[in-house]
Each structure stands twice: as C-alpha cells, then as structure tokens.
Motif scaffolding. Sequence first.
Motif, PDB file in Angstrom:
ATOM      1  N   LYS A  24       9.899  11.331 -18.099  1.00  0.00           N
ATOM      2  CA  LYS A  24       9.126  11.119 -17.138  1.00  0.00           C
ATOM      3  C   LYS A  24       7.552  10.501 -17.947  1.00  0.00           C
ATOM      4  N   ARG A  82      15.893  18.699 -16.876  1.00  0.00           N
ATOM      5  CA  ARG A  82      15.642  18.506 -18.154  1.00  0.00           C
ATOM      6  C   ARG A  82      15.386  17.138 -18.486  1.00  0.00           C
ATOM      7  N   ASP A 142      12.463  15.434 -17.148  1.00  0.00           N
ATOM      8  CA  ASP A 142      11.353  15.891 -18.064  1.00  0.00           C
ATOM      9  C   ASP A 142      11.391  15.397 -19.156  1.00  0.00           C
ATOM     10  N   SER A 143      12.418  14.785 -19.828  1.00  0.00           N
ATOM     11  CA  SER A 143      12.259  14.302 -21.180  1.00  0.00           C
ATOM     12  C   SER A 143      11.844  12.722 -21.302  1.00  0.00           C
TER      13      SER A 143
END
Length: 98
Positions: free
Chosen positions: A26, A20, A23-24
């Motif tokens: 990238k 997570r 993903d936040s």
Amino acid sequence: MIVRIVCMSFDEAHIDTFLRLFDSYKEQIRSFDGCLHLELLQQESTPSVFFTYSHWRDEAALENYRQSELFRKVWGETKKYFNRQPQAWSLKRHHCLP
C-alpha cells in the motif's frame, strides 16, 4: 483528476492473504508518482468483496502505474486469489461535497 475504482472478489479462505498482500504494497502504491489517494474498502454484507478507491493526477499517471513493474508484481500476486473476474472503472470527478 481520475478516480479509479476496482472491485475484487476472493474466496473466503484467501481474504487474510489478500489483506497481508495489500498491506505490504500500500505505501509503495500510494507513493507512486501521480497517486494522490488510496483506500481499500470491504463490502459489509459480502466480506469477500473488496474495492480499491484511488485518485490519480491524470490518465497518464494511472497508465504509468498500470505499466510499471510495481503493478505487475501486485496484480500478478493478487489475481491468483480472485474467485471471479475483477471490474474496474476510471471516473472523472465532477462534484465533491465534503
């Protein structure tokens, strides 16, 4: 061009948290000046081991990222979940056959 590979190992309980987190951030990492490519890879035989594989315009661009507030935030959060010391390599590409 510089190829940067970072190997990170996490406790299994923190894998989803790390995913997570990655993903936040990238898109911000990939759009950082000088970053040409970014991948996150997971070791198939040991799912708690991940690698970032990135391409940087040059050593100066990589160093600018490593000195940035973005890097301090990302790395500061990520390192909380390591279960061993990460390893990193900066490599110069000599050949690439698509």
